[in-house]
Structure formats: structure tokens, C-alpha cells
Scaffold this active site. Structure first.
Site, short mmCIF file in Angstrom:
data_model
loop_
_atom_site.label_atom_id
_atom_site.label_comp_id
_atom_site.label_asym_id
_atom_site.label_seq_id
_atom_site.Cartn_x
_atom_site.Cartn_y
_atom_site.Cartn_z
N PHE A 254 0.83 -1.20 0.00
CA PHE A 254 0.00 0.00 0.00
C PHE A 254 0.86 1.25 0.00
O PHE A 254 1.86 1.34 0.73
CB PHE A 254 -0.88 0.05 1.25
CG PHE A 254 -2.06 -0.89 1.23
CD1 PHE A 254 -3.30 -0.46 0.80
CD2 PHE A 254 -1.92 -2.20 1.66
CE1 PHE A 254 -4.39 -1.32 0.79
CE2 PHE A 254 -3.00 -3.08 1.66
CZ PHE A 254 -4.24 -2.64 1.22
N ASP A 255 0.47 2.23 -0.80
CA ASP A 255 0.91 3.59 -0.59
C ASP A 255 0.16 4.08 0.65
O ASP A 255 -0.82 3.45 1.08
CB ASP A 255 0.56 4.43 -1.82
CG ASP A 255 0.89 5.90 -1.64
OD1 ASP A 255 1.94 6.21 -1.04
OD2 ASP A 255 0.09 6.73 -2.09
N MET A 256 0.58 5.18 1.24
CA MET A 256 -0.08 5.63 2.46
C MET A 256 -1.05 6.79 2.21
O MET A 256 -2.26 6.64 2.36
CB MET A 256 0.96 6.06 3.51
CG MET A 256 0.33 6.39 4.86
SD MET A 256 1.55 6.87 6.12
CE MET A 256 1.90 8.55 5.57
#
Length: 216
Positions: A6-8
Site C-alpha cells: 500500500f501507498d499511504m
């Protein structure tokens, strides 16, 4: 599949409106208008690269040090007041862990800021691997952050799913050999741009769990 990355910002957390608000306040303090068009040009870009770009876009006559200080002060104020996780994200993380797959975070945000936000929302402990923007030399769209993340996970990029909300993030993941990169859409990004960058499908944050159930 072996892992999910995941990107944040904009993916796990509803942060892009907060960045927008912080940058808008700073821009207005210089008497400059801040627009969504300008904001999209620095989305997903590490701050060390994004702030000089922003100063140029806004035509701000000040030192980078002063500008950075103002941005940090405003971000701290806005994030402490308004930070929240995206709907459905926690259930998606729980689902991946329940499947016994590895979970990783690959964010352009510096480590200190990112950890503060993850701990505030009690999301930090979900991740087996976390790589931050200040731990790589070249930021997204360069694939370095994903290459480092994949190496730490010790997985085949073709056995990984990635969720990203920016053009630079999608390009970075694809550049590292990941094939299943989903574009997460929200109020401040452009769905068309994500598809043009190579996202296999567009999803809203609350749809991530559904995608994972189908893919895993």
C-alpha cells in the site's frame, strides 16, 4: 499472490485534502492562489523534490528553508486536527493478514511523519515491511522505493498487488515489475491519469476489500 503493498497518503488515509489545505494556507500567506491543478503536480512526489517544484509553480520569492518551515508548521497543525483513515481500509488490512500474506507500506512520506500518522490511527502494526521516502535516493516515479520494498519482502513482483493513488506511484510500481497496480481514486486525483499511467483498474478506498477478495 504473496504480498500486498500500500501507498499511504490518499490510500490508507484521507490525507490529500489535508495536504491541500496546508499548502493552500501557506500559499495564501504569500498572496498566491493554490489550485487542484497545482496540487496534482506534486501528488506522490517526495517532499524534498515536491517543495522546490511547488515554490516554482507558485512563483514564491523566499528561501527553501523558510518555505519548508512554514509548510511543516501548517501540516502539523492541519494533520493533528483532521487526520482520519479511509473507510474500509482497516478491514482490508485485516483480510490480507488473515490470508497469511505479507503486507508492506511504500510511501513517499518521511519516516518520522509517516510513523506518527500510522500510530495515531493504530495502523502501524499491520505491516511486515515499511519503506519511507527519506530512505531512498530517488523518489517516485523512480521504481527504487518499490524495488527496495520487494527485496525486503523477498517476493516475486508478479505475485504482488499494489494500491496507489498517484501517477508517479503507479509508474514506480510498474517500473519495479509489479503488474497488478490498482489506482485508488479520491476527490483530489484524476482517474484518467491513473489509467493512462498503467493502473489495471480504478477503485475507491472502500472498494479495496472487494478487490482483494476477488484477487486473493
Amino acid at each position: 499472490m504473496e504480498a500486498v503493498i500500500f501507498d499511504m497518503d490518499g490510500v490508507l488515509m484521507d490525507t490529500e485534502p489535508l495536504y491541500f489545505e496546508a499548502y493552500r494556507r501557506v500559499a495564501e500567506s504569500y498572496g498566491k492562489p493554490y489550485t487542484e491543478e497545482i496540487h496534482r503536480k506534486i501528488m506522490g512526489v517526495p517532499e524534498r523534490e515536491g517543495l522546490p517544484i511547488l515554490m516554482e509553480l507558485l512563483d514564491i520569492d523566499d528561501s527553501l528553508e523558510n518555505f519548508r518551515k512554514k509548510v511543516h508548521e501548517e501540516k502539523r497543525r492541519v494533520f493533528s486536527e483532521l487526520l482520519k483513515e479511509n473507510p474500509g481500509v482497516r478491514k482490508a488490512l485485516e483480510f490480507v493478514k488473515g490470508k497469511g500474506l505479507k503486507l508492506a507500506l511504500a510511501t513517499s512520506t518521511p519516516q518520522k511523519e509517516a510513523i506518527e500518522r500510522l500510530e495515531k490511527l493504530k495502523l502501524k502494526d499491520f505491516f511486515d515491511v515499511m519503506v519511507f521516502g527519506d530512505q531512498v535516493k530517488r523518489g517516485k516515479p523512480d521504481p527504487e522505493i518499490y524495488l527496495v520494498t520487494l527485496e525486503k519482502l523477498n517476493v516475486d513482483p508478479k505475485e504482488v498487488i499494489v494500491f496507489e493513488d498517484s501517477k508517479s506511484g503507479v509508474e514506480a510500481a510498474l517500473g519495479a515489475g509489479v503488474e497488478k497496480v490498482y489506482g485508488v481514486v479520491h476527490s483530489l486525483n484524476d482517474a484518467r491519469v491513473l489509467l493512462e499511467a498503467g493502473a489495471v483498474q480504478l477503485v475507491r478506498p472502500e472498494e479495496v476489500l472487494t478487490v482483494l477478495r476477488e484477487a486473493l
